[in-house]
Scaffold this active site. Structure first.
Site, short mmCIF file in Angstrom:
data_model
loop_
_atom_site.label_atom_id
_atom_site.label_comp_id
_atom_site.label_asym_id
_atom_site.label_seq_id
_atom_site.Cartn_x
_atom_site.Cartn_y
_atom_site.Cartn_z
N ARG A 23 5.40 -2.31 -10.28
CA ARG A 23 4.08 -2.29 -9.66
C ARG A 23 3.54 -0.86 -9.55
NH1 ARG A 23 4.66 -1.41 -3.48
NH2 ARG A 23 2.42 -1.73 -3.51
N TYR A 28 4.09 4.86 -7.71
CA TYR A 28 5.46 4.72 -7.22
C TYR A 28 6.54 5.08 -8.23
CZ TYR A 28 2.76 2.14 -3.79
OH TYR A 28 1.83 1.78 -2.85
N ASN A 79 11.31 3.72 4.71
CA ASN A 79 10.07 3.57 3.97
C ASN A 79 9.56 2.19 4.38
OD1 ASN A 79 7.98 3.10 2.22
ND2 ASN A 79 9.03 3.93 0.43
N ALA A 82 3.77 -0.93 3.66
CA ALA A 82 2.49 -1.18 4.34
C ALA A 82 2.64 -1.28 5.85
CB ALA A 82 1.87 -2.46 3.79
N HIS A 105 7.97 8.18 1.94
CA HIS A 105 7.06 7.45 1.06
C HIS A 105 7.17 8.05 -0.33
CE1 HIS A 105 5.20 5.21 4.26
NE2 HIS A 105 5.16 6.32 4.96
N ARG A 112 -4.18 9.03 -0.81
CA ARG A 112 -4.47 7.66 -1.22
C ARG A 112 -5.63 7.09 -0.42
NH1 ARG A 112 0.33 4.38 -2.40
NH2 ARG A 112 -1.30 2.97 -3.14
#
Length: 150
Positions: A23, A28, A79, A82, A105, A112
């Protein structure tokens, strides 16, 4: 100064980190969570540190893991994905266990979307590492070992 005990650290990964490498690789990276864990385990061995990893997409499971860490680990690297931006429950769990926490993160959350700029965890963490991809975990691991070894 040499430590007389083995440091044990819990590394917590929150929602959607189980699909790393598939993703949004531009944010990432291409490594999956297993590869990141392997890199962490290699460094932990070098540092004489024990690690436990958990990943969950469920807030309550993350809270449970934090609470259980109190009797097993000396520190937590998290981490929260969200949940970083939404979870008071995770913050309350961190405050309840009184273990040092480092927030991690992969991406720089401050470069972002605006909603990612706020972290509920940052005010209760001893520090944070953001934006260095998988290396963020390794930097946090070194920092935690150093912090606990004082």
């Amino acid at each position: 100064m040499e430590r007389n005990f083995v440091i044990s650290i819990l590394i917590i990964n929150g929602p959607n980190l189980n699909i790393l490498g598939k993703r949004e690789t531009h944010h990432y990276g291409i490594l999956d969570l297993n590869a990141i864990e392997q890199k962490c385990n290699e460094l932990a061995k070098e540092l004489g540190t024990e690690l436990e990893f958990i990943q969950s997409n469920h807030e309550g499971s993350l809270v449970d893991s934090i609470q259980l860490a109190q009797d097993k680990h000396q520190g937590i690297i998290i981490n929260a994905g969200a949940y970083t931006h939404t979870s008071v429950a995770i913050v309350d769990a961190v405050l309840g266990v009184k273990l040092p926490v480092i927030e991690v993160h992969l991406s720089n959350i401050y470069k972002r979307e605006y909603f990612r700029h706020h972290s509920y965890l940052s005010p209760v963490a001893i520090g944070g590492v953001f934006g260095f991809g998988a290396t963020s975990y390794l930097l946090a691991l070194r920092a935690m070992v150093d912090y606990l070894g004082r």
